[in-house]
Design a protein around this motif. Structure first.
Motif, PDB file in Angstrom:
ATOM      1  N   UNK A 224       0.810  -1.222   0.000  1.00 20.54           N
ATOM      2  CA  UNK A 224       0.000   0.000   0.000  1.00 20.54           C
ATOM      3  C   UNK A 224       0.844   1.273   0.000  1.00 20.54           C
ATOM      4  N   UNK A 225       1.960   1.260   0.735  1.00 18.52           N
ATOM      5  CA  UNK A 225       2.748   2.480   0.920  1.00 18.52           C
ATOM      6  C   UNK A 225       4.131   2.423   0.295  1.00 18.52           C
ATOM      7  N   UNK A 226       4.602   1.225  -0.019  1.00 18.40           N
ATOM      8  CA  UNK A 226       5.923   1.091  -0.624  1.00 18.40           C
ATOM      9  C   UNK A 226       7.072   1.058   0.364  1.00 18.40           C
ATOM     10  N   UNK A 227       6.775   0.948   1.665  1.00 17.96           N
ATOM     11  CA  UNK A 227       7.823   0.948   2.685  1.00 17.96           C
ATOM     12  C   UNK A 227       8.412  -0.463   2.823  1.00 17.96           C
ATOM     13  N   UNK A 228       9.725  -0.579   2.572  1.00 13.43           N
ATOM     14  CA  UNK A 228      10.370  -1.890   2.624  1.00 13.43           C
ATOM     15  C   UNK A 228      11.546  -1.946   3.593  1.00 13.43           C
ATOM     16  N   UNK A 229      11.991  -0.813   4.080  1.00 13.17           N
ATOM     17  CA  UNK A 229      13.124  -0.750   5.007  1.00 13.17           C
ATOM     18  C   UNK A 229      12.565  -0.391   6.379  1.00 13.17           C
ATOM     19  N   UNK A 230      12.742  -1.299   7.335  1.00  8.73           N
ATOM     20  CA  UNK A 230      12.130  -1.177   8.652  1.00  8.73           C
ATOM     21  C   UNK A 230      13.217  -1.004   9.701  1.00  8.73           C
ATOM     22  N   UNK A 231      13.119   0.079  10.478  1.00  8.34           N
ATOM     23  CA  UNK A 231      14.081   0.344  11.534  1.00  8.34           C
ATOM     24  C   UNK A 231      13.505   0.017  12.900  1.00  8.34           C
ATOM     25  N   UNK A 232      14.232  -0.772  13.682  1.00 11.96           N
ATOM     26  CA  UNK A 232      13.792  -1.207  15.007  1.00 11.96           C
ATOM     27  C   UNK A 232      14.799  -0.779  16.062  1.00 11.96           C
ATOM     28  N   UNK A 233      14.338  -0.708  17.313  1.00  8.72           N
ATOM     29  CA  UNK A 233      15.218  -0.419  18.434  1.00  8.72           C
ATOM     30  C   UNK A 233      15.976  -1.669  18.849  1.00  8.72           C
ATOM     31  N   UNK A 234      17.136  -1.477  19.464  1.00  8.40           N
ATOM     32  CA  UNK A 234      17.931  -2.608  19.933  1.00  8.40           C
ATOM     33  C   UNK A 234      17.144  -3.436  20.941  1.00  8.40           C
ATOM     34  N   UNK A 235      16.254  -2.789  21.696  1.00 10.83           N
ATOM     35  CA  UNK A 235      15.450  -3.511  22.682  1.00 10.83           C
ATOM     36  C   UNK A 235      14.502  -4.522  22.028  1.00 10.83           C
ATOM     37  N   UNK A 236      14.197  -4.313  20.740  1.00  6.00           N
ATOM     38  CA  UNK A 236      13.280  -5.206  20.020  1.00  6.00           C
ATOM     39  C   UNK A 236      14.008  -6.221  19.150  1.00  6.00           C
ATOM     40  N   UNK A 237      15.332  -6.195  19.162  1.00  5.32           N
ATOM     41  CA  UNK A 237      16.097  -7.000  18.214  1.00  5.32           C
ATOM     42  C   UNK A 237      15.786  -8.487  18.327  1.00  5.32           C
ATOM     43  N   UNK A 238      15.810  -9.024  19.528  1.00  9.76           N
ATOM     44  CA  UNK A 238      15.560 -10.453  19.702  1.00  9.76           C
ATOM     45  C   UNK A 238      14.087 -10.785  19.447  1.00  9.76           C
ATOM     46  N   UNK A 239      13.194  -9.944  19.958  1.00 16.97           N
ATOM     47  CA  UNK A 239      11.764 -10.218  19.844  1.00 16.97           C
ATOM     48  C   UNK A 239      11.296 -10.224  18.390  1.00 16.97           C
ATOM     49  N   UNK A 240      11.858  -9.358  17.586  1.00 14.56           N
ATOM     50  CA  UNK A 240      11.449  -9.252  16.186  1.00 14.56           C
ATOM     51  C   UNK A 240      12.258 -10.161  15.259  1.00 14.56           C
ATOM     52  N   UNK A 241      13.208 -10.919  15.815  1.00 10.09           N
ATOM     53  CA  UNK A 241      14.052 -11.777  14.979  1.00 10.09           C
ATOM     54  C   UNK A 241      13.256 -12.775  14.138  1.00 10.09           C
ATOM     55  N   UNK A 242      12.174 -13.392  14.650  1.00  6.17           N
ATOM     56  CA  UNK A 242      11.402 -14.304  13.790  1.00  6.17           C
ATOM     57  C   UNK A 242      10.776 -13.603  12.572  1.00  6.17           C
ATOM     58  N   UNK A 243      10.389 -12.349  12.749  1.00  6.15           N
ATOM     59  CA  UNK A 243       9.827 -11.576  11.639  1.00  6.15           C
ATOM     60  C   UNK A 243      10.928 -11.300  10.609  1.00  6.15           C
ATOM     61  N   UNK A 244      12.098 -10.916  11.114  1.00  3.31           N
ATOM     62  CA  UNK A 244      13.230 -10.658  10.226  1.00  3.31           C
ATOM     63  C   UNK A 244      13.601 -11.922   9.446  1.00  3.31           C
ATOM     64  N   UNK A 245      13.623 -13.063  10.140  1.00  2.29           N
ATOM     65  CA  UNK A 245      13.974 -14.327   9.474  1.00  2.29           C
ATOM     66  C   UNK A 245      12.972 -14.668   8.379  1.00  2.29           C
ATOM     67  N   UNK A 246      11.732 -14.312   8.584  1.00  2.00           N
ATOM     68  CA  UNK A 246      10.681 -14.635   7.607  1.00  2.00           C
ATOM     69  C   UNK A 246      10.713 -13.707   6.395  1.00  2.00           C
ATOM     70  N   UNK A 247      10.991 -12.419   6.604  1.00  2.00           N
ATOM     71  CA  UNK A 247      10.763 -11.444   5.529  1.00  2.00           C
ATOM     72  C   UNK A 247      12.034 -10.868   4.908  1.00  2.00           C
ATOM     73  N   UNK A 248      13.145 -10.857   5.610  1.00  2.00           N
ATOM     74  CA  UNK A 248      14.332 -10.186   5.090  1.00  2.00           C
ATOM     75  C   UNK A 248      14.727 -10.737   3.725  1.00  2.00           C
ATOM     76  N   UNK A 249      14.908  -9.835   2.793  1.00  2.00           N
ATOM     77  CA  UNK A 249      15.327 -10.205   1.442  1.00  2.00           C
ATOM     78  C   UNK A 249      14.225 -10.627   0.500  1.00  2.00           C
ATOM     79  N   UNK A 250      12.989 -10.712   1.015  1.00  2.04           N
ATOM     80  CA  UNK A 250      11.870 -11.146   0.158  1.00  2.04           C
ATOM     81  C   UNK A 250      11.207  -9.959  -0.504  1.00  2.04           C
TER      82      UNK A 250
END
Length: 309
Positions: free
Chosen positions: A283-309
């Motif tokens: 919808x918006x064209x946003x593909x680069x997502x910036x996260x805080x270091x505090x969320x790094x581990x919690x969001x890792x499954x999302x990163x593993x699923x989507x990064x590079x796709x």
């Protein structure tokens, strides 16, 4: 649409080895880039810290998210950026903005001019930096900077210099970014100088869509080559997203639905967060997502699923 990539923004450390390990962990989890903010009341000096992170990693990109233009002369910044780019093997991305946090200016005595002046100065700085990083001999005469026959050295790894990332939340900054940057950070409007309930109206999906319209209009034929970025300020993997969002929404001037939909939040199960990002990119064209270091581990499954796709 661009492929997804994820960045993590770090702030502080206890010692050098903890900092190196933090960067290695981000690399190991599949994050594309390790970034530093630029505030006097937070953590280490960004360029020095990123040099240590570069030394500790092999593929992880390094970035500033974002440097306040008023804190450095563009000629000095261009030399630092080129040096870090060379020493990291071409892994540096230079992020810059007009400056927004009032406390940075108050505590240092640096003059905080009105937004229009700061943005005008940013525009001049971007022109100088781009010229120097492209290896040109730059002569420039503006309202804020004068450069006389300065050669851009050292020569960055990538012809033309590191990718330039310009971020902001106002129409004028975003139109400048659209004309000049490789990556555009689509932020809430921080005109108040703090993050509080005044940012909410500019953090909604509708407000973000309007900002992207400004970017498209000003970028013209450049638009298809731009990468759009959103900084996520609230990220939580939870089975009860409405309760979590409802508890924090008032502090940001949003209701629950607005908080859940905002491009600056990721709240829900891993499936829900991943689906939101895919739909948001469409919808918006946003593909680069910036996260805080505090969320790094919690969001890792999302990163593993989507990064590079």
């Amino acid at each position: 649409m661009g492929s997804f990539r994820f960045g993590v923004q770090a702030r502080g450390f206890t010692d050098a080895e903890e900092w190196r390990e933090m960067a290695r962990r981000a690399e190991g989890l599949g994050y594309d880039i390790f970034c530093m903010p630029d505030h006097f009341d937070q953590g280490p000096a960004p360029m020095v810290a990123l040099a240590f992170a570069a030394e500790a990693t092999t593929t992880l990109r390094l970035g500033t998210m974002v440097l306040a233009n008023d804190f450095r002369h563009p000629a000095a910044l261009a030399k630092e950026a080129a040096t870090l780019d060379v020493l990291s093997g071409g892994r540096f991305e230079l992020g810059i903005g007009a400056g927004w946090q009032t406390s940075d200016y108050q505590s240092t005595g640096i003059a905080m001019d009105r937004p229009g002046v700061r943005i005008e100065r940013l525009g001049e700085a971007v022109a100088i930096i781009k010229g120097l990083l492209a290896g040109e001999t730059v002569t420039f005469s503006g309202q804020h900077y004068t450069i006389d026959g300065l050669e851009g050295l050292p020569e960055p790894v990538r012809p033309g210099g590191p990718p330039l990332f310009v971020a902001g939340g106002s129409e004028r900054v975003l139109r400048l970014a659209a004309r000049t940057a490789d990556i555009v950070g689509v932020n809430p409007n921080m005109a108040a100088g703090v993050i509080d309930n005044r940012v909410g109206s500019s953090a909604t999906t509708e407000a973000t869509a309007a900002k992207i319209d400004w970017i498209r209009e000003s970028a013209c034929e450049r638009f298809e080559g731009l990468e759009l970025h959103s900084r996520v300020h609230v990220a939580r993997v939870t089975d009860d997203k409405r309760s979590f969002a409802g508890a924090l929404a008032p502090a940001l001037g949003l209701d629950t639905d607005q908080a859940l939909a905002s491009p600056h939040s990721l709240i829900g199960t891993v499936d829900e967060v991943a689906d939101k990002l895919v739909n948001q990119r469409e919808e918006l064209g946003i593909s680069y997502i910036g996260l805080s270091i505090e969320s790094m581990e919690e969001m890792a499954p999302v990163v593993a699923r989507l990064a590079g796709t």
